[in-house]
Scaffold this motif. Structure first.
Motif, PDB file in Angstrom:
ATOM      1  N   CYS A  85       0.848  -1.198   0.000  1.00 38.75           N
ATOM      2  CA  CYS A  85       0.000   0.000   0.000  1.00 38.75           C
ATOM      3  C   CYS A  85       0.879   1.242   0.000  1.00 38.75           C
ATOM      4  O   CYS A  85       2.016   1.201   0.475  1.00 38.75           O
ATOM      5  N   HIS A 117      -1.284  -4.639   5.187  1.00 34.63           N
ATOM      6  CA  HIS A 117      -2.667  -4.752   5.655  1.00 34.63           C
ATOM      7  C   HIS A 117      -3.628  -5.153   4.530  1.00 34.63           C
ATOM      8  O   HIS A 117      -4.827  -5.201   4.737  1.00 34.63           O
ATOM      9  N   GLU A 118      -3.088  -5.436   3.342  1.00 36.63           N
ATOM     10  CA  GLU A 118      -3.950  -5.863   2.226  1.00 36.63           C
ATOM     11  C   GLU A 118      -3.621  -7.321   1.959  1.00 36.63           C
ATOM     12  O   GLU A 118      -2.657  -7.614   1.267  1.00 36.63           O
ATOM     13  N   GLU A 141      -9.036  -4.786  -0.026  1.00 37.05           N
ATOM     14  CA  GLU A 141      -8.952  -3.627   0.877  1.00 37.05           C
ATOM     15  C   GLU A 141      -8.928  -2.292   0.127  1.00 37.05           C
ATOM     16  O   GLU A 141      -9.780  -1.433   0.373  1.00 37.05           O
TER      17      GLU A 141
HETATM   18 ZN   LIG Z   1      -3.956   0.224   2.005  1.00 33.73          ZN
END
Ligand SMILES: [Zn+2]
Length: 345
Positions: free
Chosen positions: A45, A68-69, A154
């Protein structure tokens, strides 16, 4: 790279610029309400890049595993976890820690709980083989949806929240998206699904990334978009989505938006603005922020990805093993690819 229970992890270890390296990490213990995921793919990201280049504006709990993806398979279940099975193919939301009693959480807007901590900055993220995830964060994905696409649920949810939930679009509206990064392109793609005419705006250096926007049926503009904004009735765009990741682009958005139109700001940066907001008042414009996403948005986006209505393949620039994180980060940082995806091993 795996010795016993240890796995290679991409760790952000301090607030100094460039403080990211591969370290060996023990397999995490899970709590009663958590599952252990075997990570299949994890997207890089813009916020991972910002933590690496140390120009982020949020608090980071160093040292932390980035990422976090992600999507993966459940390999272990906590004692209180119901409704999930070992082997399930899942993706995970990002709000790893929320206060269950916060009024925002109780109204389903746990993404806006001020005490929320996310994967990759608040708690260990998924740029490694194993990640512990609260069961409430999980969503099933269809069998035919590959993990390298599913891990991008996400950012698609960020776009869906900005465009569908936080903006109003009617078919035929003219929508301008500032910034051809992952979020900008996905916002443009979702605005197309809403029936809008969409232009994505970038700089000369964004020429390659703008090509991808064309695959979603968008116009692309380098530099000044005012002619496109005004080409229908001379007044400007119905909606400007600012996905450029800086404060000052708000000035451009205010110039391009039509009277009584809307600006949705999804890209952010810590810089002060230093310009007048008079146009906002004079044009009677709605300025809307958009942050993160919640459960119903994830369900809608997974349905769109599963049916192929929203196709993320055009934005994926490549898949790198986790130990080649630096090349994957650099390619994105230099705008050579829109989205890099990592594969743990
Ligand atoms: Zn992200």
């Amino acid at each position: 790279m795996t010795l016993n229970n240890k796995s290679a992890a991409v760790i952000n270890f301090s607030s100094e610029k460039g403080s990211v390296e591969i370290r060996e990490l023990e397999k995490p213990e899970i709590g009663d309400d958590e599952v252990l995921l075997h990570v299949e793919n994890v997207g890089v990201c813009g916020s991972d890049l910002h933590q690496w280049t140390a120009d982020h504006s949020w608090h980071v709990n160093y040292p932390v595993v980035l990422g976090h993806e992600f999507g993966g398979r459940i390999i272990d279940l906590g004692s209180r976890v119901m409704g999930w099975n070992v082997g399930d193919r899942v993706v995970s939301e990002t709000a790893a820690v929320v206060d269950p009693n916060s009024p925002m959480t109780r109204s389903g807007l746990y993404n806006l709980d001020p005490n929320r901590k996310g994967f990759g900055y608040g708690v260990n993220g998924a740029m490694t083989r194993y990640v512990r995830v609260p069961a409430r964060c999980l969503h099933h994905i269809p069998d035919h949806l590959p993990f390298e696409e599913a891990c991008l649920t996400e950012p698609c949810c960020v776009a869906y929240n900005s465009v569908v939930v936080n903006s109003r679009i009617r078919p035929g509206d003219r929508v301008i998206v500032l910034g051809p990064g992952t979020i900008g392109i996905l916002c443009a793609a979702v605005a197309r699904l809403c029936g809008a005419e969409v232009a994505v705006v970038g700089l000369e250096a964004d020429r390659k990334r703008l090509e991808t926007a064309k695959q979603y049926g968008c116009e692309t503009i380098i530099g000044d978009a005012s002619e496109w904004a005004r080409s229908q009735d001379g007044l400007g765009a119905d909606l400007v989505i600012d996905a450029a990741g800086a404060s000052m682009t708000l000035k451009i958005a205010m110039d391009l938006v039509r009277p009584n139109g809307q600006i949705t700001k999804v890209g952010w940066g810590p810089q002060p603005c230093g310009f007048s907001l008079d146009q906002l008042v004079q044009k009677n414009v709605t300025l809307q922020g958009s942050f993160s996403h919640n459960w119903p948005i994830w369900e809608k986006v997974i349905a769109l990805l599963g049916s192929g209505t929203l196709d993320v393949k055009p934005i994926i620039g490549g898949i790198w093993p986790i130990t080649s994180w630096k090349e994957a980060f650099e390619k994105m940082h230099h705008g050579e690819v829109i989205k890099s995806v990592l594969k743990p091993f």
